[in-house]
Write an enzyme that holds these catalytic residues in place. Structure first.
Site, mmCIF file in Angstrom:
data_model
loop_
_atom_site.group_PDB
_atom_site.id
_atom_site.type_symbol
_atom_site.label_atom_id
_atom_site.label_comp_id
_atom_site.label_asym_id
_atom_site.label_seq_id
_atom_site.Cartn_x
_atom_site.Cartn_y
_atom_site.Cartn_z
ATOM 1 N N GLU A 292 10.332 15.804 15.145
ATOM 2 C CA GLU A 292 10.623 15.747 13.725
ATOM 3 C C GLU A 292 9.792 16.792 12.983
ATOM 4 O OE1 GLU A 292 11.581 12.146 10.622
ATOM 5 O OE2 GLU A 292 9.849 11.912 11.927
ATOM 6 N N CYS B 232 13.876 11.185 6.656
ATOM 7 C CA CYS B 232 14.105 10.784 8.049
ATOM 8 C C CYS B 232 15.571 10.854 8.451
ATOM 9 C CB CYS B 232 13.584 9.366 8.283
ATOM 10 S SG CYS B 232 11.811 9.195 8.081
ATOM 11 N N GLU C 207 10.780 1.083 9.762
ATOM 12 C CA GLU C 207 11.732 2.181 9.557
ATOM 13 C C GLU C 207 10.949 3.451 9.820
ATOM 14 O OE1 GLU C 207 12.954 5.232 8.253
ATOM 15 O OE2 GLU C 207 13.581 4.581 6.256
ATOM 16 N N LYS D 181 0.854 -1.182 0.000
ATOM 17 C CA LYS D 181 0.000 0.000 0.000
ATOM 18 C C LYS D 181 0.893 1.235 0.000
ATOM 19 C CE LYS D 181 -1.874 2.494 3.201
ATOM 20 N NZ LYS D 181 -1.806 3.826 2.502
#
Length: 473
Positions: free
Chosen positions: A361, A267, A233, A158
């Protein structure tokens, strides 16, 4: 009535596609087909699977410009990045796993017990449910698909519903390369519907997810109900540690490239620069000057350095971080209110170590710069985060470099550079950045199950060890 998902180009607002949203019933159908197809694909010789992946790599290269333009239009990233990083990196990854699938390592078959021969098999896990993010749709699909397919698994993937187009095209190329029907299915749907149905489905043997730490926790929670293997991850907040003997020019250029790659929506992007005080002021001034030379504009223009972010909402989210940092007393260089989905490069100076913009983040073109005194302080500040995906250290001293590589708590540590990746080396994090590896031969371990096969060599009915259980007979 079937719900339609609209794919919009963030830089232009143009509608690129409208696609039916996958439902839980669609997931069930795809998984059923995958389970049937996997049995034959898993029994295929590694050389045959490798041949398919080599053809996939060649087809990616043959359609490189088409894939690059599609990636840029759905993501807003600069065309240079798509052409020179995303597409060739994906082709190389396919070619790497074609070879790696034929050279899996294991313990030698031998007589570890006097009367038996032991051997190790690496069998496919089965059917993998993969969920890929929106920041690198093509590459992340490849990172998940190629090691899984190379080892004989079937995959239901997906992609992010806002960036599915290159994943759909990649699936078409895989079919053209000879991948059997049902071995790979792409489902375009939302996380709460298609994503949760995929992760929870009893026919899924493993889940591979790339995305935020918050969603990763939800994925792990759902998968644990089976339980099933999980590869995660997740987020990052990469430190960029500049010691006082570093090549200042190299560090400044590395910071700009490392912070602004993909608009900072990476990231592993450099987000927290810790600079030893003798170089601190010069570093801040130099990076500010370099940020001022960055060309922001049309992502399809080869002269553009910085395209749009993924959406207007993301640009506003990034600007919220910057505005709150300014309110808290930080000095902001750049950081004007965004225009549509565009956000200019932003330097944040003077934030506290416990500030939101240092801890969380941001996922935008924002670099926070903080000073440190001793080496101990610099490494401690760098590790003062819940994340652990990537880090870099900048120094001419081999002993400092060695210490940094040992002590920085991250899955990848660069010395005098920040960002480069190669197919032969693993990518993955520690702490809240997840677990498991993408790329490299280590990824093959994620997608295989180790089986010990032990065979009697004596042909005797009564084995010597039987007497420990019963003496007669």
């Amino acid at each position: 009535m079937t719900e339609l998902l609209t794919v919009t180009g963030p830089a232009t607002g143009d509608v690129l596609a409208e696609l039916p949203a996958a439902t839980a019933a669609d997931v069930d159908t795809a998984v059923g087909r995958a389970r049937k197809a996997q049995r034959e694909w898993g029994a295929t010789a590694p050389g045959e699977r490798a041949a398919v992946l080599l053809r996939v790599a060649a087809l990616i290269e043959a359609h490189a410009e088409e894939l690059a333009l599609t990636e840029t239009r759905q993501c807003g990233k600069p065309i240079r990045l798509s052409r020179e990083f995303d597409v060739p990196g994906t082709a190389d990854n396919a070619a790497f796993f074609a070879g790696a699938s034929r050279a899996m390592e294991g313990k030698a078959a031998a007589e570890y017990s006097a009367d038996h021969t032991s051997a190790i098999r690496r069998d496919p896990v089965g059917v993998v449910g993969s969920i890929a993010p929106w920041n690198y749709p093509l590459q992340m699909a490849g990172w998940k698909l190629f090691p899984a397919l190379a080892t004989g698994n079937a995959v239901v993937i997906k992609p992010a519903e806002i960036t599915p187009l290159t994943t759909l095209r990649l699936a078409e190329l895989c079919a053209e390369a000879g991948l059997p029907d049902g071995v790979l299915t792409v489902l375009v749907g939302t996380g709460p519907v298609a994503g949760e149905a995929l992760v929870s489905h009893p026919g899924i043997d493993m889940v591979s997810f790339t995305g935020s730490t918050a969603v990763g926790k939800r994925v792990a929670q759902l998968a644990a109900q089976a339980p099933k293997r999980v590869h995660l991850e997740l987020g990052g907040k990469a430190p960029f540690v500049v010691f006082d003997d570093a090549d200042l020019e190299a560090a400044m250029h590395g910071a700009v490239a490392g912070a602004l790659i993909n608009g900072g929506q990476d990231c592993t992007a450099a987000t927290r620069a810790y600079v030893q005080r003798p170089l601190y002021d010069a570093f801040v001034d130099g990076v500010a000057d370099l940020f001022g030379t960055v060309r922001m504009g049309d992502p399809e223009d080869p002269a553009t350095d910085l395209g749009s972010l993924i959406s207007r909402a993301q640009a506003e989210r990034v600007h919220g971080f910057v505005s709150r940092a300014a309110t808290a007393g930080a000095r902001i260089v750049g950081g004007r209110a965004p225009e549509g989905a565009f956000h200019e490069p932003t330097l944040v100076v003077g934030a506290a170590q416990d500030a939101e913009i240092v801890r969380d983040e941001v996922f935008g073109p924002v670099l926070v710069v903080l000073p440190f005194d001793s080496d101990d302080d610099g490494l401690a500040l760098a590790n003062d985060t819940r994340y652990g995906l990537a880090a870099s250290a900048w120094t001419r001293d081999v002993y400092r470099a060695g210490r940094a590589s040992r002590e920085l708590a991250a899955g990848c540590v660069w010395i005098n550079d920040h960002i480069p990746i190669v197919s032969e080396m693993p990518h993955g994090g520690v702490k809240a950045s997840g677990y498991g590896k993408d790329m490299s031969s280590y990824a093959l371990e994620e997608y295989t199950s180790v089986k010990h096969v032990m065979s009697d060599n004596t042909g005797e009915a009564r084995k010597s060890w039987h007497r420990t259980v019963f003496a007669g007979g």
